[in-house]
Design an enzyme around this catalytic site. Structure first.
Site: not given
Length: 318
Positions: A73, A71
């Site tokens: 962010d 991922d």
């Protein structure tokens, strides 16, 4: 990407849109990865600082049927990529102050809370789509390179970067998986020396953005569908793959692989990961970050600055 509006009628269920978004992201990721492999002079890998925790024994060197999915962010990068991108577009006069105030407030909230608010993320997505509508994909890619240098390069977590490098050193492919636009995600992946990126695919016709998405944002279940589709296309065995995320929204993706990691986890993911004995890593500073999943001393200045900017702009408009 060619227009795929005929594939996304309004009557499609959320699950069908997630599958479509995942498959579109996987297709775009493989295409951009192949293009990057053909280019010379990729940016050199920046060695993590000496304070970076030692690399784990996993991954297994030479396991070509394994890959890693990260991922973006708050996992690889502090804050949300789409908000940094919006800040860069404002600097280039793509939109007015009121939009900047909205981006600033959403970014401040995101960093303070440490979790993704669905309404904020959808608002940011809709704003971004309206902003880029009518612009050429090549134009936004060029601007994205500049924005990375201005706002993103210094926000990469060295610890997470070291984990990604461990997979690369083991001979495995490493992919970003994010709700950010695939073009932005691809730039970040290339700058970090990663294989490629799975991201939200915006519809374009003849190289011009239409202001619509293919499927839906690559968020939550759609991420898992993207990883599943890419794994099938690449001949990967998910039980041998790893995934890394900070958010409980990514539990579907983390649960899909044999080696899930919670990185800088929010409180819900921390509890979920501990119950299942998943590995946890927290690269934020301060006791609060470890307890409740918010950025502490290092991030408070940015939070205050972003909030103050939003409030100042609001007062000026009034």
């Amino acid at each position: 990407m060619a227009a795929l509006g005929w594939l996304t009628p309004r009557r499609r269920s959320a699950t069908a849109r997630s599958v479509l978004a995942g498959e579109a992201a996987a297709e775009a990721a493989r295409k951009t990865s192949q293009e990057l492999d053909a280019l010379d002079g990729l940016s050199a890998y920046e060695s993590p600082s000496s304070a970076t925790p030692p690399e784990p024994a996993f991954p297994v060197a030479g396991d070509v049927h394994a890959a890693a999915f990260f991922d973006l962010d708050n996992t690889v990068m502090q804050g949300a990529a789409i908000f940094h991108f919006g800040r860069g577009l404002y600097k280039r006069k793509f939109f007015e102050r009121q939009e900047l105030a909205r981006f600033a407030w959403q970014q401040a909230w995101f960093r303070l809370a440490g979790v993704e608010d669905p309404e904020h993320m959808q608002d940011a997505r809709d704003s971004a789509l309206s902003i880029v509508k009518g612009h050429r994909v090549s134009e936004l890619m060029s601007i994205g390179e500049e924005i990375y240098d201005e706002y993103m390069a210094e926000r990469i977590w060295p610890g997470t970067r070291a984990l990604a490098q461990a997979h690369l050193d083991a001979g495995q492919k490493v992919w970003l998986v994010t709700a950010a636009p695939v073009e932005t995600a691809t730039i970040i992946a290339r700058r970090l020396g990663l294989t490629g990126a799975l991201g939200t695919v915006a519809e374009s016709v003849d190289g011009v953005y239409t202001g619509k998405l293919v499927g839906e944002p690559l968020h939550g279940p759609a991420k898992a569908e993207a990883v599943r589709a890419l794994a099938a296309a690449e001949g990967l065995e998910l039980a041998r793959c790893a995934a890394y995320s900070d958010s409980h929204n990514d539990i579907p993706m983390l649960s899909l692989v044999g080696h899930p990691y919670a990185i800088n986890p929010d409180s819900k993911l921390r509890r979920y990961a501990r119950d299942r004995e998943w590995r946890l890593r927290d690269y934020r500073t301060g006791r609060k970050a470890a307890k409740v999943g918010i950025p502490a001393a290092a991030g408070l200045g940015a939070i205050a600055g972003g909030t103050a900017a939003a409030m100042a702009l609001h007062r000026r408009r009034r």
